[in-house]
Each structure stands twice: as C-alpha cells, then as structure tokens.
Design a protein around this motif. Structure first.
Motif, PDB file in Angstrom:
ATOM      1  N   ARG A  52       0.841  -1.183   0.000  1.00 58.01           N
ATOM      2  CA  ARG A  52       0.000   0.000   0.000  1.00 58.01           C
ATOM      3  C   ARG A  52       0.887   1.248   0.000  1.00 58.01           C
ATOM      4  O   ARG A  52       2.006   1.219   0.497  1.00 58.01           O
ATOM      5  N   VAL A  53       0.334   2.323  -0.560  1.00 63.45           N
ATOM      6  CA  VAL A  53       1.101   3.560  -0.635  1.00 63.45           C
ATOM      7  C   VAL A  53       0.141   4.749  -0.621  1.00 63.45           C
ATOM      8  O   VAL A  53      -0.971   4.669  -1.152  1.00 63.45           O
ATOM      9  N   PHE A  54       0.560   5.833   0.022  1.00 65.33           N
ATOM     10  CA  PHE A  54      -0.126   7.119  -0.047  1.00 65.33           C
ATOM     11  C   PHE A  54       0.757   8.038  -0.880  1.00 65.33           C
ATOM     12  O   PHE A  54       1.987   8.000  -0.774  1.00 65.33           O
ATOM     13  N   THR A  55       0.133   8.896  -1.678  1.00 59.40           N
ATOM     14  CA  THR A  55       0.862   9.930  -2.399  1.00 59.40           C
ATOM     15  C   THR A  55       0.261  11.265  -1.986  1.00 59.40           C
ATOM     16  O   THR A  55      -0.919  11.522  -2.220  1.00 59.40           O
ATOM     17  N   VAL A  56       1.082  12.087  -1.334  1.00 57.27           N
ATOM     18  CA  VAL A  56       0.643  13.387  -0.830  1.00 57.27           C
ATOM     19  C   VAL A  56       1.514  14.456  -1.478  1.00 57.27           C
ATOM     20  O   VAL A  56       2.743  14.436  -1.334  1.00 57.27           O
ATOM     21  N   ASN A  57       0.861  15.363  -2.207  1.00 56.10           N
ATOM     22  CA  ASN A  57       1.584  16.448  -2.892  1.00 56.10           C
ATOM     23  C   ASN A  57       2.743  15.918  -3.727  1.00 56.10           C
ATOM     24  O   ASN A  57       3.836  16.474  -3.723  1.00 56.10           O
ATOM     25  N   GLY A  58       2.503  14.801  -4.428  1.00 54.80           N
ATOM     26  CA  GLY A  58       3.510  14.234  -5.313  1.00 54.80           C
ATOM     27  C   GLY A  58       4.569  13.372  -4.640  1.00 54.80           C
ATOM     28  O   GLY A  58       5.412  12.800  -5.311  1.00 54.80           O
ATOM     29  N   VAL A  59       4.536  13.289  -3.315  1.00 56.12           N
ATOM     30  CA  VAL A  59       5.517  12.488  -2.584  1.00 56.12           C
ATOM     31  C   VAL A  59       4.874  11.169  -2.174  1.00 56.12           C
ATOM     32  O   VAL A  59       3.796  11.160  -1.579  1.00 56.12           O
ATOM     33  N   GLU A  60       5.544  10.055  -2.500  1.00 53.98           N
ATOM     34  CA  GLU A  60       5.023   8.737  -2.140  1.00 53.98           C
ATOM     35  C   GLU A  60       5.483   8.346  -0.745  1.00 53.98           C
ATOM     36  O   GLU A  60       6.655   8.518  -0.398  1.00 53.98           O
ATOM     37  N   TYR A  61       4.532   7.816   0.034  1.00 59.72           N
ATOM     38  CA  TYR A  61       4.800   7.302   1.367  1.00 59.72           C
ATOM     39  C   TYR A  61       4.393   5.834   1.381  1.00 59.72           C
ATOM     40  O   TYR A  61       3.198   5.525   1.320  1.00 59.72           O
ATOM     41  N   ARG A  62       5.387   4.951   1.408  1.00 57.47           N
ATOM     42  CA  ARG A  62       5.070   3.534   1.485  1.00 57.47           C
ATOM     43  C   ARG A  62       4.287   3.286   2.762  1.00 57.47           C
ATOM     44  O   ARG A  62       4.565   3.871   3.807  1.00 57.47           O
ATOM     45  N   ALA A  63       3.301   2.399   2.650  1.00 55.83           N
ATOM     46  CA  ALA A  63       2.386   2.197   3.775  1.00 55.83           C
ATOM     47  C   ALA A  63       2.185   0.715   4.078  1.00 55.83           C
ATOM     48  O   ALA A  63       1.082   0.253   4.298  1.00 55.83           O
ATOM     49  N   GLY A  64       3.268  -0.020   4.089  1.00 52.25           N
ATOM     50  CA  GLY A  64       3.213  -1.406   4.517  1.00 52.25           C
ATOM     51  C   GLY A  64       2.802  -2.379   3.437  1.00 52.25           C
ATOM     52  O   GLY A  64       2.464  -2.018   2.319  1.00 52.25           O
ATOM     53  N   ASN A  65       2.839  -3.638   3.837  1.00 53.45           N
ATOM     54  CA  ASN A  65       2.463  -4.732   2.966  1.00 53.45           C
ATOM     55  C   ASN A  65       1.514  -5.626   3.757  1.00 53.45           C
ATOM     56  O   ASN A  65       1.953  -6.435   4.570  1.00 53.45           O
ATOM     57  N   GLY A  66       0.231  -5.413   3.565  1.00 55.67           N
ATOM     58  CA  GLY A  66      -0.762  -6.200   4.293  1.00 55.67           C
ATOM     59  C   GLY A  66      -0.722  -5.969   5.791  1.00 55.67           C
ATOM     60  O   GLY A  66      -1.007  -6.876   6.565  1.00 55.67           O
TER      61      GLY A  66
END
Length: 178
Positions: free
Chosen positions: A44-58
């Motif tokens: 999973r990933v969030f993208t905020v203002n063009g910056v990707e924030y990895r958000a774990g795997n399950g």
C-alpha cells in the motif's frame, strides 16, 4: 487529530467515509482503509503532494518510515491525496479529508457510510468493477461488516514493539543503580 476521510475508487461508484485516528501509523491507517473495502493483503502507498509514502504490505511494515504517524502527512481539511492498495495495479483511490478535529464524535475506527460492494470473484480492474455495477442484481454494502473488520484491527497498531524489532531495532532495557 482524528480524521473523517472520504475514499473514492477513481472512475467507479465505489466509495467509503471512514473515521481514523491520526496517531495511528501510516501503514496501519492504510490497513484500516483496506479493511473497509475488504481488500486482500498487498503493498500500500499514499501519495501526498507528489511524494510517495510507502504504507506497509498487508499491515506489516518494511521500513521504519511506514511507522510515521498519519498526522505527519500534514493533510488538512479539504485536502486530498492518493491511496493505492496494490502498487502494481492501476486502481487509484482519492482520499479527501472531510473533517480534521481533536475529537470526532464517532467511534474509532469505523466506516460511517459508503457505496459499492466490490466483487470477490472477478479480476480486480476498472473494466470488471464497472461492469459489475452495471448489473441489476448486485449485493448492497454492509457498513456493519466494514466497521467490524476495521475494529478487529483496533485504533492503533498492537504489534508496534514486534514491528520495530523486525526492522532491526533493539529492545530497550534500562538498569538503574542506586
């Protein structure tokens, strides 16, 4: 802070309005969103203002940055970001901050309202999802079930110490000599 987030699966009629606590880590909030949609385990990933924030795997963290608090994304009311539950497919979720307050008057976490029960037996792509919703006889979304899945996870990560140890942190022990 506590957040009321509207998560829309872009280009489909599928959406959820969820309540989450900003003191939960990014990977955990991503897992709460996945639980609301009944998604399988995936990266999973969030993208905020063009910056990707990895958000774990399950729900499991692979990098210490994924344990950063959701509050640290600095999302404000009215602002949007992108959430992808599987970074290998083209499905994009738009996450809009509907409310950001010290205390929301609802139980955390929860799915308050939404639309679109995703099909379990079809390929997970826009074409098949939209074709599913064009049918006359689709099942309706059960908000209690969505909330039940989220609450089974809790408000915040329960395995923080174990997650830190898996990432290579050392167990902290303090010895006081008097």
């Amino acid at each position: 802070m506590q957040y009321l987030l509207k998560i829309t699966l872009k280009d489909t009629p599928v959406w959820r309005l969820v309540a989450v606590d900003g003191t939960a880590d990014i990977a955990f909030v991503a897992e709460l969103i996945a639980a609301s949609f009944a998604y399988e385990k995936a990266r999973r990933v969030f993208t905020v203002n063009g910056v990707e924030y990895r958000a774990g795997n399950g729900g499991d963290v692979e990098d210490i940055k994924e344990l950063s608090l959701f509050d640290e994304l600095h999302l404000e009311q009215g602002q949007s970001c992108i959430y992808r539950h599987n970074i290998n497919n083209d499905l994009i979720h738009i996450v809009e901050v509907m409310k950001k307050e010290d205390h929301l008057f609802c139980l955390m976490p929860s799915t308050l309202v939404g639309s679109g029960l995703l099909p379990k037996d079809l390929p997970f792509d826009l074409e098949h999802i939209n074709a599913h919703f064009d049918k006359d006889d689709i099942d309706s979304l059960d908000l209690r079930e969505c909330t039940k899945r989220m609450r089974a996870l809790g408000v915040q990560r329960k395995d923080l110490k174990e997650s830190l140890l898996r990432l290579g942190s050392r167990d902290l022990s303090v010895k006081i000599n008097c």
